[in-house]
Enzyme design. Sequence first.
Site, PDB file in Angstrom:
ATOM      1  CB  SER A 138      47.275  35.747  42.162  1.00 53.14           C
ATOM      2  OG  SER A 138      47.067  35.128  43.421  1.00 53.14           O
ATOM      3  CG  HIS A 152      47.749  39.936  43.298  1.00 55.13           C
ATOM      4  ND1 HIS A 152      47.262  41.225  43.415  1.00 55.13           N
ATOM      5  CD2 HIS A 152      46.845  39.133  43.910  1.00 55.13           C
ATOM      6  CE1 HIS A 152      46.109  41.200  44.073  1.00 55.13           C
ATOM      7  NE2 HIS A 152      45.833  39.933  44.393  1.00 55.13           N
ATOM      8  CG  ASP A 202      45.583  36.906  46.491  1.00 55.52           C
ATOM      9  OD1 ASP A 202      45.056  38.029  46.435  1.00 55.52           O
ATOM     10  OD2 ASP A 202      45.813  36.201  45.485  1.00 55.52           O
ATOM     11  CG  MET A 243      43.326  35.113  51.617  1.00 54.17           C
ATOM     12  SD  MET A 243      42.494  33.816  50.687  1.00 54.17           S
ATOM     13  CE  MET A 243      42.734  34.416  49.003  1.00 54.17           C
ATOM     14  CG  HIS A 275      44.092  41.525  47.499  1.00 56.06           C
ATOM     15  ND1 HIS A 275      43.390  40.704  46.641  1.00 56.06           N
ATOM     16  CD2 HIS A 275      43.152  42.201  48.213  1.00 56.06           C
ATOM     17  CE1 HIS A 275      42.094  40.870  46.824  1.00 56.06           C
ATOM     18  NE2 HIS A 275      41.918  41.768  47.786  1.00 56.06           N
ATOM     19  CG  MET A 288      41.322  39.521  50.497  1.00 58.29           C
ATOM     20  SD  MET A 288      41.497  38.219  49.269  1.00 58.29           S
ATOM     21  CE  MET A 288      43.270  38.238  49.063  1.00 58.29           C
ATOM     22  CG  MET A 342      37.785  41.753  45.322  1.00 60.11           C
ATOM     23  SD  MET A 342      39.387  41.069  44.848  1.00 60.11           S
ATOM     24  CE  MET A 342      38.985  39.343  44.571  1.00 60.11           C
ATOM     25  CG  ASP A 395      42.307  39.715  42.473  1.00 57.28           C
ATOM     26  OD1 ASP A 395      42.430  38.626  41.895  1.00 57.28           O
ATOM     27  OD2 ASP A 395      42.697  39.919  43.646  1.00 57.28           O
TER      28      ASP A 395
HETATM   29  C1  DX5 Z   1      40.894  35.774  45.243  1.00 56.02           C
HETATM   30  C2  DX5 Z   1      42.255  36.430  45.163  1.00 56.02           C
HETATM   31  C3  DX5 Z   1      42.797  36.440  43.807  1.00 56.02           C
HETATM   32  C4  DX5 Z   1      43.034  35.052  43.239  1.00 56.02           C
HETATM   33  C5  DX5 Z   1      42.887  35.130  41.763  1.00 56.02           C
HETATM   34  O1  DX5 Z   1      40.442  35.817  46.522  1.00 56.02           O
HETATM   35  O2  DX5 Z   1      42.213  37.762  45.635  1.00 56.02           O
HETATM   36  O3  DX5 Z   1      43.960  37.225  43.699  1.00 56.02           O
HETATM   37  O4  DX5 Z   1      44.286  34.526  43.540  1.00 56.02           O
HETATM   38  O5  DX5 Z   1      42.948  33.841  41.253  1.00 56.02           O
HETATM   39  P1  DX5 Z   1      42.198  33.476  39.900  1.00 56.02           P
HETATM   40  O6  DX5 Z   1      42.850  34.289  38.820  1.00 56.02           O
HETATM   41  O7  DX5 Z   1      42.453  32.006  39.762  1.00 56.02           O
HETATM   42  O8  DX5 Z   1      40.763  33.829  40.091  1.00 56.02           O
HETATM   43 ZN    ZN Z   2      44.007  39.138  45.089  1.00 53.88          ZN
END
Ligand code: DX5
Ligand code: ZN
Length: 219
Positions: free
Chosen positions: A8, A33, A35, A37, A66, A68, A137, A175
Amino acid sequence: MRLHIAPSILSADFRRLEEEITAVEQAGADWIHLDVMDGTFVPNITFGPMVVDAVNRCTSLPLDVHLMIESPERYIEDFVRAGADYLTIHVETGYHHQRTLSRIRLLGAKAGVSLNPGTPLQSIEYLLPDLDLLLIMTVNPGFGGQSFLERLIPKIKKARQIIDTSPYSVLLEVDGGVNSKIAPLLRSEGVDVLVSGSAIFSKDDYQEAIAALKESHPI
Ligand code: DX5
Ligand code: ZN
């Protein structure tokens, strides 16, 4: 499928994003990956399709995006156009998930759904025919570097069972807080894809970090 590792980039050094992506690619990453947000669905804000598009031009690895974000259905086209190979929405937000997932497929990407730790698997069982990926998650999403919630192991087990007893081929991805200590257990539970941010990017040697996730011995 052999176990895939998806670093990620949330934990990467964004001043040197291209270098970081090249480094994890050379170190044995299978996917990247990303993220996304929005500051509403989760308390943090990251980036949108522009950065996904820039990452797409840095790597030939599949992009695992991903989302969010609230109302993910509004942005499906933008993220597929930006280069998302896998596009995952959260089941806790948005309406008409079946329609959104089938639209992702129609646009040519693979469709994923993700569940927060507190969301029961029952909420996605009817979506299996429209899914390529199920993302469990193991932290409450929003930030990298949180601790893996071990109480979710039975849910992961159950997710594997649900997929295996269905006629559909859906990848199981985990994840949140994934590190080389928990990875062997996740592998033995039949997880297909491990997302990992801090357990890779906080290390000096990415190759060693990825190899540890793939090969470390059971705990
Ligand atoms: C959390 C994200 C993850 C995050 C994982 O909200 O969806 O993808 O980046 O990071 P680690 O491996 O540090 O938990
Ligand atoms: Zn993620």
